[in-house]
Design a protein around this motif. Structure first.
Motif, PDB file in Angstrom:
ATOM      1  N   VAL A  97       0.895  -1.354  -0.155  1.00 29.45           N
ATOM      2  CA  VAL A  97      -0.008   0.049   0.245  1.00 29.45           C
ATOM      3  C   VAL A  97       0.827   1.243  -0.164  1.00 29.45           C
ATOM      4  CG1 VAL A  97      -1.815   1.271   1.523  1.00 29.45           C
ATOM      5  CG2 VAL A  97      -1.825  -1.009   1.313  1.00 29.45           C
ATOM      6  N   PHE A  98       1.969   1.338   0.872  1.00 26.41           N
ATOM      7  CA  PHE A  98       2.965   2.566   1.216  1.00 26.41           C
ATOM      8  C   PHE A  98       3.379   2.655  -0.400  1.00 26.41           C
ATOM      9  CE2 PHE A  98       7.312   3.933   1.650  1.00 26.41           C
ATOM     10  CZ  PHE A  98       6.901   5.176   2.430  1.00 26.41           C
ATOM     11  N   GLU A 100       2.623   1.843  -3.460  1.00 26.91           N
ATOM     12  CA  GLU A 100       1.524   2.227  -4.212  1.00 26.91           C
ATOM     13  C   GLU A 100       1.366   3.720  -4.224  1.00 26.91           C
ATOM     14  OE1 GLU A 100      -0.609   2.307  -7.788  1.00 26.91           O
ATOM     15  OE2 GLU A 100       0.718   0.464  -6.878  1.00 26.91           O
ATOM     16  N   LYS A 101       1.321   4.174  -2.970  1.00 25.13           N
ATOM     17  CA  LYS A 101       0.925   5.475  -2.732  1.00 25.13           C
ATOM     18  C   LYS A 101       2.113   6.353  -3.297  1.00 25.13           C
ATOM     19  CE  LYS A 101      -2.314   5.752   1.069  1.00 25.13           C
ATOM     20  NZ  LYS A 101      -2.253   6.039   2.613  1.00 25.13           N
ATOM     21  N   ARG A 102       3.238   5.709  -3.183  1.00 25.45           N
ATOM     22  CA  ARG A 102       4.523   6.675  -3.481  1.00 25.45           C
ATOM     23  C   ARG A 102       4.579   6.640  -4.758  1.00 25.45           C
ATOM     24  NH1 ARG A 102       8.671   8.676  -1.130  1.00 25.45           N
ATOM     25  NH2 ARG A 102      10.907   8.684  -2.009  1.00 25.45           N
ATOM     26  N   ARG A 104       2.116   6.471  -6.838  1.00 26.52           N
ATOM     27  CA  ARG A 104       1.217   7.677  -7.492  1.00 26.52           C
ATOM     28  C   ARG A 104       1.602   9.227  -7.244  1.00 26.52           C
ATOM     29  NH1 ARG A 104      -3.753   6.269  -4.328  1.00 26.52           N
ATOM     30  NH2 ARG A 104      -3.067   4.128  -4.381  1.00 26.52           N
ATOM     31  N   LYS A 105       2.387   9.302  -6.110  1.00 24.42           N
ATOM     32  CA  LYS A 105       3.031  10.804  -5.581  1.00 24.42           C
ATOM     33  C   LYS A 105       4.069  11.199  -6.579  1.00 24.42           C
ATOM     34  CE  LYS A 105       5.546  12.905  -1.806  1.00 24.42           C
ATOM     35  NZ  LYS A 105       6.006  12.655  -0.745  1.00 24.42           N
TER      36      LYS A 105
END
Length: 120
Positions: A97-98, A100-102, A104-105
């Motif tokens: 999850v972390f 994937e967020k990174r 996207r960022k």
């Protein structure tokens, strides 16, 4: 241009003398030039390519409290913190999850920084 420097260039005695000096790697075959395993052994590097000081530093970082007189550089502190965070996220099962967020960022940052025409 300075005054009184004299003549310089390929015709000068100093230049001719330098041209006649042997090159440091002239007698070595082409593949042998550069770093040799013997050179690394003479510098005190082990089989893994780390010096004794590097091994001591690595051991000091792993200790809960570093020994007196040991100071971690800012980059090394960041690296240690990143490894700790990675291990913590992996243990909790939140690493995917972390990441994937990174991703996207970073993609969003790229969209803002790279001009639209260059993106294609």
């Amino acid at each position: 241009r300075g005054v009184g420097r004299g003549r310089r260039g390929p015709g000068t005695p100093a230049h001719r003398a330098r041209a006649q000096m042997p090159k440091p790697n002239a007698n070595k075959p082409k593949g042998v030039r550069g770093k040799d395993s013997e050179v690394s052994k003479s510098k005190g590097l082990g089989d893994d390519g780390k010096s004794a000081a590097g091994k001591v530093k690595e051991a000091a970082v792993k200790l809960p409290t570093p020994p007196a007189g040991f100071h971690m550089k800012k980059a090394l502190k960041r690296k240690v913190a990143l490894v700790e965070k990675y291990n913590e996220l992996k243990a909790k099962g939140k690493l995917e999850v972390f990441m994937e967020k990174r991703r996207r960022k970073m993609a969003s940052r790229d969209r803002t920084l790279i001009p639209r025409a260059s993106r294609g």
